[in-house]
Design an enzyme around this catalytic site. Sequence first.
Site, mmCIF file in Angstrom:
data_model
loop_
_atom_site.group_PDB
_atom_site.id
_atom_site.type_symbol
_atom_site.label_atom_id
_atom_site.label_comp_id
_atom_site.label_asym_id
_atom_site.label_seq_id
_atom_site.Cartn_x
_atom_site.Cartn_y
_atom_site.Cartn_z
ATOM 1 N N THR A 161 1.640 7.454 10.669
ATOM 2 C CA THR A 161 1.891 6.591 11.766
ATOM 3 C C THR A 161 3.361 6.633 12.358
ATOM 4 O OG1 THR A 161 2.916 4.998 9.823
ATOM 5 C CG2 THR A 161 0.323 4.338 10.284
ATOM 6 N N TYR A 217 14.348 -0.956 1.344
ATOM 7 C CA TYR A 217 12.606 -1.267 1.268
ATOM 8 C C TYR A 217 12.198 -0.839 0.168
ATOM 9 C CZ TYR A 217 7.848 0.965 3.276
ATOM 10 O OH TYR A 217 6.910 1.182 3.357
ATOM 11 N N ASN A 262 1.133 -7.367 6.383
ATOM 12 C CA ASN A 262 1.355 -5.654 6.887
ATOM 13 C C ASN A 262 2.631 -5.158 7.769
ATOM 14 O OD1 ASN A 262 0.155 -2.933 7.262
ATOM 15 N ND2 ASN A 262 0.898 -4.245 9.534
ATOM 16 N N LYS A 288 9.871 -3.943 -1.681
ATOM 17 C CA LYS A 288 8.181 -3.471 -1.839
ATOM 18 C C LYS A 288 8.297 -4.263 -3.244
ATOM 19 C CE LYS A 288 6.766 -2.701 2.048
ATOM 20 N NZ LYS A 288 5.720 -4.184 2.651
#
Length: 251
Positions: free
Chosen positions: A191, A154, A87, A158
């Site tokens: 978040t 990023y 995660n 991914k």
Amino acid sequence: MNYVIVTGASKGLGEAVVKALLKPDYHLICVARSSNNQLLETAEKNNVKLDYIQFDLSDVSNVATLVQTIFSKIDKSNINSISFINNAGMLDPMKPMEKCEPEEITTNLQVNLVTPMILVSEFMKNTAQLDVEKRIINVSSGAGKNPIFGWGCYGASKAGIDLFSQTIGIEESNKQYPVKVTSFAPGIIDTNMQQQIRSTTVENFSQVDKFIDYKEQGMLLQPETVAQVIVKLLTTSEFPNGKLSRVQDYL
């Protein structure tokens, strides 16, 4: 005993997943840069075994040693299942590539791609002879499927996680005791990472206004909602093995 290893477990989605798994017959092994005393206290109160290992996942040279520490806490003679939730991740550097420094690029790919690959590799080595249910959920992102201005590192990391997960699915398909794996896109979650996105400049991230609207219009998913989907993936008989999966498929 059902063992679950969770990285990035001190906050956000990782913390929500751990909270959702604080129940009998689970032994949770949490990895994060900082400890979460509330989780430790709740686990003790509920008589659930929880180990916390503080580790900086950018420290690639010591990841194999980290896995040794993790498995030193696992009783291989008493396992019903063992799962790994990859995660932990970072968004920085969030800016056009010509503004990025080599150290920023390196750290992003270490945390988001290189370390997860090593963790999966070491997990597989340590569980190869275990005739139990073994599952890996690599937390990915829609950013790995669509290019986004300012998210070069990023998005690339991914996308790498997506293809890596699919490759493991192929490699494990004919094993006697296979590991099952999926790359899971959790959607846009409320978040600290979203706060970080909303606080950037339009020069570094052209879609910042869109993400501000997501928050203002109540379109963000709560970590607890996504955590429940991940918990379901740990036990469902319809696990999307070797495939890409999305939170929207389960809501």
